[in-house]
Design an enzyme around this catalytic site. Sequence first.
Site, PDB file in Angstrom:
ATOM      1  N   TRP A  81      44.411  51.356  50.889  1.00 51.19           N
ATOM      2  CA  TRP A  81      44.257  50.189  50.041  1.00 51.19           C
ATOM      3  C   TRP A  81      45.222  50.016  48.966  1.00 51.19           C
ATOM      4  CZ3 TRP A  81      42.500  50.030  45.122  1.00 51.19           C
ATOM      5  CH2 TRP A  81      42.279  48.800  44.471  1.00 51.19           C
TER       6      TRP A  81
ATOM      7  N   ASP B 178      36.931  32.169  45.705  1.00 55.82           N
ATOM      8  CA  ASP B 178      36.756  33.353  46.103  1.00 55.82           C
ATOM      9  C   ASP B 178      35.424  33.715  46.226  1.00 55.82           C
ATOM     10  OD1 ASP B 178      37.573  36.305  47.170  1.00 55.82           O
ATOM     11  OD2 ASP B 178      39.557  35.384  47.116  1.00 55.82           O
ATOM     12  N   ASP B 179      35.045  35.237  46.631  1.00 57.60           N
ATOM     13  CA  ASP B 179      33.792  35.619  47.026  1.00 57.60           C
ATOM     14  C   ASP B 179      32.923  35.404  45.764  1.00 57.60           C
ATOM     15  OD1 ASP B 179      32.005  37.308  47.830  1.00 57.60           O
ATOM     16  OD2 ASP B 179      32.921  39.171  47.696  1.00 57.60           O
TER      17      ASP B 179
ATOM     18  N   ASP C 231      70.131  61.489  84.744  1.00 54.86           N
ATOM     19  CA  ASP C 231      69.697  62.645  85.245  1.00 54.86           C
ATOM     20  C   ASP C 231      68.454  62.763  86.134  1.00 54.86           C
ATOM     21  OD1 ASP C 231      69.039  65.327  85.567  1.00 54.86           O
ATOM     22  OD2 ASP C 231      68.539  65.813  83.561  1.00 54.86           O
TER      23      ASP C 231
ATOM     24  N   ASP D  83      38.258  37.177  55.166  1.00 53.66           N
ATOM     25  CA  ASP D  83      38.250  38.547  54.487  1.00 53.66           C
ATOM     26  C   ASP D  83      37.396  39.471  55.420  1.00 53.66           C
ATOM     27  OD1 ASP D  83      38.903  40.636  52.930  1.00 53.66           O
ATOM     28  OD2 ASP D  83      38.145  39.652  50.976  1.00 53.66           O
TER      29      ASP D  83
ATOM     30  N   CYS E 239      43.138  38.190  55.466  1.00 56.25           N
ATOM     31  CA  CYS E 239      42.871  39.242  54.323  1.00 56.25           C
ATOM     32  C   CYS E 239      41.905  40.594  54.982  1.00 56.25           C
ATOM     33  CB  CYS E 239      42.386  38.649  53.258  1.00 56.25           C
ATOM     34  SG  CYS E 239      41.678  39.647  51.784  1.00 56.25           S
TER      35      CYS E 239
ATOM     36  N   ARG F  34      31.657  49.580  51.104  1.00 55.56           N
ATOM     37  CA  ARG F  34      31.396  48.443  50.340  1.00 55.56           C
ATOM     38  C   ARG F  34      29.904  47.717  50.330  1.00 55.56           C
ATOM     39  NH1 ARG F  34      34.228  42.713  48.938  1.00 55.56           N
ATOM     40  NH2 ARG F  34      34.684  43.002  46.570  1.00 55.56           N
TER      41      ARG F  34
ATOM     42  N   ASP G 254      45.709  43.949  47.909  1.00 59.15           N
ATOM     43  CA  ASP G 254      44.905  43.752  46.529  1.00 59.15           C
ATOM     44  C   ASP G 254      45.837  44.144  45.419  1.00 59.15           C
ATOM     45  OD1 ASP G 254      42.806  42.448  47.780  1.00 59.15           O
ATOM     46  OD2 ASP G 254      41.357  44.151  47.864  1.00 59.15           O
TER      47      ASP G 254
HETATM   48  C1  DGJ Z   1      38.963  41.908  48.952  1.00 56.65           C
HETATM   49  C2  DGJ Z   1      40.116  40.863  48.966  1.00 56.65           C
HETATM   50  O1  DGJ Z   1      41.215  41.531  49.421  1.00 56.65           O
HETATM   51  C3  DGJ Z   1      40.187  40.314  47.638  1.00 56.65           C
HETATM   52  O2  DGJ Z   1      41.418  39.431  47.436  1.00 56.65           O
HETATM   53  C4  DGJ Z   1      39.015  39.472  47.339  1.00 56.65           C
HETATM   54  O3  DGJ Z   1      38.734  38.409  48.099  1.00 56.65           O
HETATM   55  C5  DGJ Z   1      37.749  40.569  47.446  1.00 56.65           C
HETATM   56  N1  DGJ Z   1      37.817  40.865  48.716  1.00 56.65           N
HETATM   57  C6  DGJ Z   1      36.313  39.733  47.245  1.00 56.65           C
HETATM   58  O4  DGJ Z   1      35.333  40.441  47.514  1.00 56.65           O
END
Ligand code: DGJ
Length: 731
Positions: free
Chosen positions: A200, A367-368, A51, A479, A527, A444, A549
């Site tokens: 989240w 990890d952290d 059209d 992350d 991540c 955070r 998470d």
């Molecule tokens: C967020 C990530 O998704 C977790 O798996 C972990 O690594 C924390 N941060 C650490 O602060």
Amino acid sequence: MDAIIFHEESKTFKLIAGESNYVLQITPKGQIAHRYWGAPVRDFDLRAMLDLAGGACIDENDENILDESNETFHAEYPGGGAGDWRIPAVTALAQDGSSAVDLRYVSHEIFDGKPALKGLPATYANSSDEAQTLAITVKDKYCGLSAVLYYTVFDGSNAIARHSVLRNDGDTPLSLNYVMSVCVDFPSMDYKMLGLYGAWARERHVEWKPLRRGGQNIQSRRGFSSAQFNPFTALAAPNADEKSGEVYGFSLVYSGSFLIEAEVDVKETTRVVMGINPYDFAWKLDAGEEFTTPEAVLVYSGAGYGEMSRTYHKLYSKNLCRGQWRDKRRPILINNWEATYFKFNADKLVQLAKLAEKQGIEMLVMDDGWFGKRENDHSGLGDWYVNEEKLGCSLDELVNRVNDAGLKFGIWFEPEMVNPDSNLYRAHPDWALAMPTRPRTLGRNQMVLDMSRKEVQDYLVERISDILNSANISYVKWDCNRFITEAFSCALPAERGREIWHRYMLGLYGVLEHLVTAFPKVLFESCASGGARFDPAMLHYMPQTWASDNTDAIDRLKIQYGTSFVYPIRTIGAHVSATPNHQTGRTTPFMTRGDVALQGTFGYELDLAKLSEGDYDQIEDQVDRYHEYQKVIFNGDFYRLISPFDDLTQAAWMYVSADKKNALVQCVMQIMTANHPPRRVKLQGLDPAGFYKIEELGVTMHGDTLMNLGFIIPEVYGDHQSVCLTIKRKG
Ligand code: DGJ
């Protein structure tokens, strides 16, 4: 490849993308018209089928006005301001304050292969005969903006990759305030639209909504692709389902703020645009400068959403992910986050590694909490120096001890962030995004580094390289735990201030490109507070992404189901964690947690020292299962059988090997109900004529029986139980 045809007589381009066609045409006055996208059509000139009449703003005697009413014209890359009131693909503000754009044909080129996108992640061709590209140059002769519109088709795939490169061919600067990667006009509004929405711990939930008149959008203004909406949508016929009906997928290869808008107009046609979010965005294009849009990947399926997903899975597995790990089995890892949070030292990690080794786990991820002053999330981010006092030894010593225990070693970084309480921030407060005249917003307890700055990029490359060179590190978890606020760079001149959103991304991509090239043996996983940046762009650098998470097996059914609409199963980070689950408080059987984590990269995230002998036996079984099924999960075709959103009791899915000889069916009882009616499952993807044995049931049937009649899922007792069925072809 002969997948792009130019029909000289009607000035029509036909893109043959697998089992789909995409047709565009140059009108007599040089507009690039969109004509068709869908199942194959034999004809080239499709004008008589559309059209094209009516509407305002037609002047056949004026060569500058469209051949077809610009109010309803189906355009490939429409500019705003010249008679088309729908959402445009591009607008440019000229120095005199005018902002109309009307791009007309200049030339075109068809060539083998696929060009890279400058500074941006994108799909690629493994060899030049695997893809073919059409590049159409268009120009607005008044404002001086020109564009090259790129379309790539891949051998045997229903996908089309599109992007544009805009150039200022004039003498004075232009401001791009709105620049999309793609525009597609559909001839009707009879579609439902898919959004993968969330938050989240609740990422990529599935929501279909019928299109309504006017605009409807999916977007992120958060600086990152986000958990709130994924940079993806699909338009599907109202009756489409997993196995049937037309579906059109739109996926953006970008990790920043994005916009996807579908607009239904007066003629009940639908325009879809997708690209960088124009909110708070402007890009100054000086004379002679270019701007490259992120890539959009379009997928057509004539056989439901399942086929669309499998097309994305194949393309993203082989033509988006890269590097040595792209096709390699990923090690079974144990991550210490949910096991210890910030409270660990080298001895604790080595204890975990030793216990893990006995179970067949292959890599420990620290990890952290290993760097700077980091006992909690209030300090230390940015100080990427090993905290030997906390660990009790050097990183090299720790890694050697873990390697001696028989495991590889992985490490966590959150490079893009800085805590105000850090040496980095004290030394370089101007390296963080902030507006000098306003208070800063913390998330955070941290701020976002200004990734557009060379000094920041260099610092991160130097620190991360130094750490990776200091020990035998096999894996990096990258992350990113907050969104962007006060998007302002002290290093940009005022006239370029609004470029920060995109310059951030270019800076980040540059750093990632550098690191993945310098450390090709390292497996990178992305991540972002779980799965807040699960997008195709990140997969170009890091072939897997931590999905959420939320490690609760029952919640994960929905998260992983939604993720599978676009992203290959082999890219989904999934771990077995402790019960009661840390996010939901729910207790689920150990075996179910393992079965759900199999739908991804597979690993563990719990304190092995707190488990019972019975749990250890289960891990042993899970690891055996992983080895048995890994190939079909990693390389096979994925089929969603029962949606956890539609069925409150069950969820089911399956994988089929490419040769259709092996399959794995997985079912999870979400909630048990006494005396519930038997639940029937119909398989998919088998050879109808093949003779298949369901090992656990001892039944052998033809593929068509298993797919058309199906069978009853074996009875389980109790909430959250899982069933795995191994299917083997016998003839
Ligand atoms: C967020 C990530 O998704 C977790 O798996 C972990 O690594 C924390 N941060 C650490 O602060």
